[in-house]
Design a protein around this motif. Structure first.
Motif, short mmCIF file in Angstrom:
data_model
loop_
_atom_site.label_atom_id
_atom_site.label_comp_id
_atom_site.label_asym_id
_atom_site.label_seq_id
_atom_site.Cartn_x
_atom_site.Cartn_y
_atom_site.Cartn_z
N ARG A 167 -13.56 -13.95 -6.24
CA ARG A 167 -13.34 -15.41 -6.29
C ARG A 167 -14.33 -16.34 -5.44
NH1 ARG A 167 -8.76 -17.80 -2.15
NH2 ARG A 167 -8.06 -19.66 -3.29
N ILE A 206 -15.30 -20.08 -14.63
CA ILE A 206 -14.44 -19.42 -15.17
C ILE A 206 -14.48 -19.36 -16.79
CG2 ILE A 206 -12.59 -20.71 -14.87
CD1 ILE A 206 -12.36 -17.23 -14.66
N ALA A 228 -7.08 -9.72 -13.48
CA ALA A 228 -6.60 -10.49 -14.25
C ALA A 228 -6.02 -11.84 -12.92
CB ALA A 228 -5.31 -10.25 -15.03
N TYR A 229 -5.40 -11.12 -12.04
CA TYR A 229 -5.05 -11.90 -10.88
C TYR A 229 -6.13 -12.97 -10.32
CZ TYR A 229 -3.24 -13.45 -6.42
OH TYR A 229 -2.84 -14.23 -5.22
N LEU A 254 -9.19 -13.32 -11.64
CA LEU A 254 -9.63 -14.71 -12.47
C LEU A 254 -8.49 -15.64 -12.97
CD1 LEU A 254 -11.28 -12.21 -15.48
CD2 LEU A 254 -12.30 -13.56 -13.33
N GLY A 255 -7.20 -15.41 -12.77
CA GLY A 255 -6.15 -16.40 -12.86
C GLY A 255 -6.33 -17.45 -11.88
N ALA A 256 -6.23 -16.73 -10.50
CA ALA A 256 -6.53 -17.56 -9.18
C ALA A 256 -7.81 -18.52 -9.50
CB ALA A 256 -6.57 -16.58 -7.90
N THR A 301 -9.19 -19.79 -12.12
CA THR A 301 -8.55 -20.82 -12.97
C THR A 301 -7.88 -22.01 -12.09
OG1 THR A 301 -8.65 -19.33 -14.93
CG2 THR A 301 -7.61 -21.37 -15.20
N VAL A 302 -7.06 -21.65 -11.59
CA VAL A 302 -6.25 -22.42 -10.53
C VAL A 302 -7.02 -23.14 -9.83
CG1 VAL A 302 -4.16 -22.76 -8.97
CG2 VAL A 302 -4.15 -21.26 -10.87
N SER A 361 -9.08 -25.80 -11.63
CA SER A 361 -8.18 -26.99 -11.91
C SER A 361 -7.91 -27.88 -10.91
CB SER A 361 -6.87 -26.47 -12.72
OG SER A 361 -6.32 -25.82 -11.70
#
Length: 210
Positions: free
Chosen positions: A92, A102, A145-146, A148-150, A152-153, A156
């Motif tokens: 991260r 990302i 996945a967790y 990479l999702g974090a 992305t958040v 944003s």
């Protein structure tokens, strides 16, 4: 007299230049021609290193993964659950060093040497913790996945904060239409990333650190 191209250029130099353009102008500005111009190369010379923009973007992803400290995450004297937190936090942080990077993950499969080594370290840890390989594979995918999702958040929210800083103050505001979201934002407490990862590991059956 116009200076000629550099005599010695490495793939790492090219990736660094691509990130400079990415962070100055955004992902759409990264191109073989643009990076070549930044380095004083011809586009034809660039193609001897990377055959397409997609290949260059995948190399950029590889550079992000290359900074993750896999050796520290493989230390058997540290409980595996703690090492997962370290691996996830390290990845991260690497993405945070290149805000918005990302989006590069969508350039192709994560099959570069460093990305695969990251996955291999997760698999080794989960199997050494007693998981069958099939379960370890699903667990490693879930952790990746967790993270990479974090990321992305994170990206944003960084963009939203930047937009808010430049926006004029509203003349008036409506009563919130999302009261639970607003209340949750005000709770504070544990770091959402670590807390969410801990809950994921609970679901995967990874023993809590004693």
């Amino acid at each position: 007299m116009k200076p000629g191209p550099r005599r010695s250029i490495s793939q790492a130099d090219i990736v660094d230049a691509a990130f400079e353009i990415f962070e100055e102008k955004g992902g759409d500005a990264v191109s073989i021609r643009g990076v070549a111009a930044r380095l004083g190369l011809t586009p034809t010379a660039m193609y001897t290193y990377f055959t397409s923009k997609n290949a260059l973007e995948r190399a950029m992803v590889e550079q992000v993964f290359s900074g993750v400290d896999l050796a520290a995450a493989s230390d058997p004297s540290v409980a595996w659950r703690a090492r997962v937190h370290r691996l996830a936090g390290d990845l991260r942080a690497r993405f945070a060093e290149h805000q918005g990077s990302i989006v590069l993950v969508a350039s192709g499969p994560l099959d570069g040497r460093h990305a695969l080594s990251f996955g291999e370290t997760l698999l080794e840890g989960f199997t050494s913790d007693g998981m069958p390989l099939a379960d370890a594979s699903r667990a490693a995918a879930a952790v990746r996945a967790y993270v990479l999702g974090a990321v992305t958040v994170d990206a944003s929210e960084t963009g939203r904060d930047a937009d808010a800083a430049d926006a004029p103050a509203p003349l008036w505001t409506e009563a919130t239409q999302h009261p639970l979201t607003e209340a949750a934002d005000l709770l504070g407490g544990a770091d959402p990333f670590d807390d969410g990862l801990a809950r994921l590991l609970d679901g995967l059956g990874v023993a809590a650190v004693a």
